[in-house]
Design an enzyme around this catalytic site. Sequence first.
Site, mmCIF file in Angstrom:
data_model
loop_
_atom_site.group_PDB
_atom_site.id
_atom_site.type_symbol
_atom_site.label_atom_id
_atom_site.label_comp_id
_atom_site.label_asym_id
_atom_site.label_seq_id
_atom_site.Cartn_x
_atom_site.Cartn_y
_atom_site.Cartn_z
ATOM 1 N N HIS A 1 -67.085 13.606 49.582
ATOM 2 C CA HIS A 1 -66.299 14.829 49.815
ATOM 3 C C HIS A 1 -67.246 15.995 50.037
ATOM 4 O O HIS A 1 -68.138 16.223 49.228
ATOM 5 C CB HIS A 1 -65.406 15.126 48.607
ATOM 6 C CG HIS A 1 -64.156 14.300 48.583
ATOM 7 N ND1 HIS A 1 -62.973 14.751 48.051
ATOM 8 C CD2 HIS A 1 -63.901 13.064 49.047
ATOM 9 C CE1 HIS A 1 -62.040 13.812 48.182
ATOM 10 N NE2 HIS A 1 -62.575 12.779 48.778
ATOM 11 N N TYR B 1 -57.368 22.276 43.793
ATOM 12 C CA TYR B 1 -57.307 22.937 42.481
ATOM 13 C C TYR B 1 -56.341 24.102 42.620
ATOM 14 O O TYR B 1 -56.580 24.999 43.438
ATOM 15 C CB TYR B 1 -58.685 23.461 42.069
ATOM 16 C CG TYR B 1 -59.683 22.389 41.658
ATOM 17 C CD1 TYR B 1 -60.409 21.675 42.594
ATOM 18 C CD2 TYR B 1 -59.895 22.102 40.306
ATOM 19 C CE1 TYR B 1 -61.322 20.703 42.212
ATOM 20 C CE2 TYR B 1 -60.807 21.132 39.905
ATOM 21 C CZ TYR B 1 -61.523 20.438 40.871
ATOM 22 O OH TYR B 1 -62.429 19.478 40.482
ATOM 23 N N PRO C 1 -62.520 19.509 31.695
ATOM 24 C CA PRO C 1 -62.732 18.713 32.905
ATOM 25 C C PRO C 1 -62.647 19.490 34.224
ATOM 26 O O PRO C 1 -62.955 18.930 35.277
ATOM 27 C CB PRO C 1 -61.630 17.644 32.841
ATOM 28 C CG PRO C 1 -60.613 18.184 31.904
ATOM 29 C CD PRO C 1 -61.317 19.092 30.958
ATOM 30 N N LYS D 1 -67.714 17.939 35.250
ATOM 31 C CA LYS D 1 -69.118 17.877 34.857
ATOM 32 C C LYS D 1 -69.444 16.864 33.745
ATOM 33 O O LYS D 1 -70.622 16.529 33.543
ATOM 34 C CB LYS D 1 -69.589 19.265 34.371
ATOM 35 C CG LYS D 1 -69.707 20.280 35.468
ATOM 36 C CD LYS D 1 -70.948 20.042 36.312
ATOM 37 C CE LYS D 1 -70.897 20.737 37.630
ATOM 38 N NZ LYS D 1 -70.802 19.877 38.795
ATOM 39 N N TYR E 1 -70.691 23.203 41.605
ATOM 40 C CA TYR E 1 -69.811 22.027 41.681
ATOM 41 C C TYR E 1 -70.585 20.793 42.147
ATOM 42 O O TYR E 1 -70.419 19.703 41.593
ATOM 43 C CB TYR E 1 -68.620 22.308 42.606
ATOM 44 C CG TYR E 1 -67.489 21.320 42.439
ATOM 45 C CD1 TYR E 1 -66.370 21.623 41.657
ATOM 46 C CD2 TYR E 1 -67.536 20.055 43.030
ATOM 47 C CE1 TYR E 1 -65.346 20.706 41.490
ATOM 48 C CE2 TYR E 1 -66.519 19.136 42.869
ATOM 49 C CZ TYR E 1 -65.426 19.461 42.092
ATOM 50 O OH TYR E 1 -64.412 18.541 41.917
HETATM 51 P P1 RFL Z 1 -67.793 7.987 26.328
HETATM 52 O O1 RFL Z 1 -67.317 7.653 27.694
HETATM 53 O O2 RFL Z 1 -66.844 8.607 25.380
HETATM 54 O O3 RFL Z 1 -68.394 6.648 25.717
HETATM 55 C C1 RFL Z 1 -68.744 6.540 24.346
HETATM 56 C C2 RFL Z 1 -68.631 5.086 23.932
HETATM 57 O O4 RFL Z 1 -69.036 4.978 22.571
HETATM 58 C C3 RFL Z 1 -68.109 4.157 21.886
HETATM 59 N N1 RFL Z 1 -68.149 4.509 20.449
HETATM 60 C C4 RFL Z 1 -68.789 3.786 19.523
HETATM 61 N N2 RFL Z 1 -69.512 2.665 19.598
HETATM 62 C C5 RFL Z 1 -70.036 2.164 18.441
HETATM 63 N N3 RFL Z 1 -69.854 2.748 17.216
HETATM 64 C C6 RFL Z 1 -69.134 3.873 17.097
HETATM 65 N N4 RFL Z 1 -68.961 4.453 15.909
HETATM 66 C C7 RFL Z 1 -68.577 4.452 18.274
HETATM 67 N N5 RFL Z 1 -67.816 5.542 18.521
HETATM 68 C C8 RFL Z 1 -67.571 5.566 19.841
HETATM 69 C C9 RFL Z 1 -66.774 4.438 22.553
HETATM 70 O O5 RFL Z 1 -65.850 3.367 22.351
HETATM 71 C C10 RFL Z 1 -67.191 4.598 24.008
HETATM 72 O O6 RFL Z 1 -67.139 3.372 24.701
HETATM 73 O O7 RFL Z 1 -69.077 8.969 26.391
HETATM 74 P P2 RFL Z 1 -70.269 9.048 27.468
HETATM 75 O O8 RFL Z 1 -70.835 7.691 27.756
HETATM 76 O O9 RFL Z 1 -71.134 10.132 26.978
HETATM 77 O O10 RFL Z 1 -69.565 9.517 28.839
HETATM 78 C C11 RFL Z 1 -68.983 10.783 28.951
HETATM 79 C C12 RFL Z 1 -67.781 10.750 29.895
HETATM 80 O O11 RFL Z 1 -66.908 9.701 29.495
HETATM 81 C C13 RFL Z 1 -67.013 12.069 29.913
HETATM 82 O O12 RFL Z 1 -67.891 13.159 29.851
HETATM 83 C C14 RFL Z 1 -66.148 12.232 31.189
HETATM 84 O O13 RFL Z 1 -65.120 11.287 31.195
HETATM 85 C C15 RFL Z 1 -65.559 13.629 31.279
HETATM 86 N N6 RFL Z 1 -64.655 13.804 32.426
HETATM 87 C C16 RFL Z 1 -65.157 14.028 33.696
HETATM 88 N N7 RFL Z 1 -66.485 14.045 33.911
HETATM 89 C C17 RFL Z 1 -66.977 14.201 35.179
HETATM 90 O O14 RFL Z 1 -68.207 14.220 35.344
HETATM 91 N N8 RFL Z 1 -66.160 14.318 36.288
HETATM 92 C C18 RFL Z 1 -64.818 14.315 36.153
HETATM 93 O O15 RFL Z 1 -64.128 14.368 37.164
HETATM 94 C C19 RFL Z 1 -64.269 14.188 34.817
HETATM 95 N N9 RFL Z 1 -62.947 14.169 34.636
HETATM 96 C C20 RFL Z 1 -63.281 13.772 32.250
HETATM 97 C C21 RFL Z 1 -62.440 13.953 33.385
HETATM 98 C C22 RFL Z 1 -62.707 13.532 31.001
HETATM 99 C C23 RFL Z 1 -61.339 13.517 30.859
HETATM 100 N N10 RFL Z 1 -60.823 13.264 29.568
HETATM 101 C C24 RFL Z 1 -59.853 12.301 29.302
HETATM 102 C C25 RFL Z 1 -61.485 13.841 28.422
HETATM 103 C C26 RFL Z 1 -61.076 13.941 33.263
HETATM 104 C C27 RFL Z 1 -60.510 13.750 32.001
HETATM 105 C C28 RFL Z 1 -59.010 13.813 31.924
HETATM 106 C C1 PHB Z 2 -60.294 13.170 38.414
HETATM 107 O O1 PHB Z 2 -60.198 12.670 39.532
HETATM 108 O O2 PHB Z 2 -59.930 12.570 37.382
HETATM 109 C C2 PHB Z 2 -60.865 14.544 38.274
HETATM 110 C C3 PHB Z 2 -61.370 15.180 39.398
HETATM 111 C C4 PHB Z 2 -61.879 16.466 39.282
HETATM 112 C C5 PHB Z 2 -61.871 17.086 38.047
HETATM 113 C C6 PHB Z 2 -61.380 16.446 36.925
HETATM 114 C C7 PHB Z 2 -60.861 15.155 37.049
HETATM 115 O O3 PHB Z 2 -62.338 18.372 37.949
#
Ligand code: RFL
Ligand code: PHB
Length: 391
Positions: free
Chosen positions: A72, A202, A294, A298, A386
């Site tokens: 994109h 957005y 989110p 990032k 971004y």
């Molecule tokens: P995770 O993915 O939470 O993984 C951590 C892992 O550790 C395990 N764990 C344990 N294991 C052993 N012992 C314990 N005591 C433990 N406690 C936990 C868990 O089961 C899990 O498997 O962290 P990590 O690896 O640092 O990754 C971070 C990302 O997951 C997170 O920052 C992103 O998902 C955030 N996020 C987005 N980030 C982006 O860069 N671009 C996006 O578009 C974006 N959209 C989002 C998002 C997060 C969202 N939510 C649900 C918070 C959209 C949403 C809606």
């Molecule tokens: C997504 O596709 O889940 C998504 C995309 C952009 C964002 C957050 C989430 O800023």
Amino acid sequence: MRTQVAIIGAGPAGLLLGQLLHQAGVANVILERSSADYVLGRIRAGVLEQITVDLMEQCGVGQRMRQEGLAHDGIELLFKGERHRIDFAGLTGGKTVMVYGQTEVTRDLMAARAAAGLTTIYEVGDSVTLHGFDGTAPAVRYRKDGQEQELQCDFIAGCDGYHGASRASVPKGAVREYEKVYPFGWLGLLADVPPVFHELIYANTERGFALCSMRSPTRSRYYVQVPLEEKVENWSDEAFWNELRSRLDPAARDQLVTGPSIEKSIAPLRSFVAEPMRFGRLFLAGDAAHIVPPTGAKGLNLAASDVKYLSDAFIEHYRERSAAGLDHYSDRALRRVWKAERFSWWFTSLMHKFPGEGEIAQKLQEAELDYLVSSRAASTALAENYVGLPL
Ligand code: RFL
Ligand code: PHB
């Protein structure tokens, strides 16, 4: 059992770190609370910065992303009922982002780890405890199939997310935490319908924020801002689609294709940073150390940049017997973290309706958005943040 780096958590941070270390000949074992299927079932991030794409390539897992990911080169901002494009490529000298879901990133990394025969111990539940990281002989204890086990190591990498055991093991006085909880959440819906538009939209509206995203040309991901106390059970698919439609411009409303949800969930929004990110031989990376709302996409990308810095530091330690990279890890990572925190907070504040702030807040947001889309300097500031600031 003994290894060089014990990694807690098989999310993107832990899996990426494990792969980068393995490729440099550094032994590692991952301990994960849940099952692989559980980790893959969480629908989260969708947008990868070039830095994250490059790391996937470096790990040798870029092939499917290259074929199926969607490049994109801009986004659309919707306010006062009209859409305005932010041309990332034009404003940043050709930089783009990749739309490729976190589920797919994780799946590719898990497959590569299994193919390389590396040890991942799933389903250890909440049994993980960290020991001796303030000395020279750290260890991680855990329970698997009813048996107590110990993993001895040189270093522990805490990649276990916001609720994990790693940060919680650090003595309270040794860590400073900064936190802001936003007074709303995002209700997200995933459905096998074509995206309403080929770029992300957005939307700032009087009813609150909305985001139109996607996973592929046939799978869409949509979000609407909801009050913090809202329950997902109160939202039928029909209610979601109606609310989303009410926040779109007429052209997008006409294009919107609805269908049954595959997943629907509410995520709270938070800004959080723990300082420092190193405690003796324990290093935190990803959501274990920081959370962003989110809106700026990032979170996953910050996990990737932490892991880049941390893997470089471990590799330097083992190859050159140098502690310089390890000593600089926390400062280097936090510099980038705080800039992404700033951007995510700013974009969240600009796009959401804050309860109790009245009509003037809406007017001020609209004026800022109008300035943003009409000033090349302001558009460039959005675009360069971004697509991702340099490492
Ligand atoms: P995770 O993915 O939470 O993984 C951590 C892992 O550790 C395990 N764990 C344990 N294991 C052993 N012992 C314990 N005591 C433990 N406690 C936990 C868990 O089961 C899990 O498997 O962290 P990590 O690896 O640092 O990754 C971070 C990302 O997951 C997170 O920052 C992103 O998902 C955030 N996020 C987005 N980030 C982006 O860069 N671009 C996006 O578009 C974006 N959209 C989002 C998002 C997060 C969202 N939510 C649900 C918070 C959209 C949403 C809606
Ligand atoms: C997504 O596709 O889940 C998504 C995309 C952009 C964002 C957050 C989430 O800023």
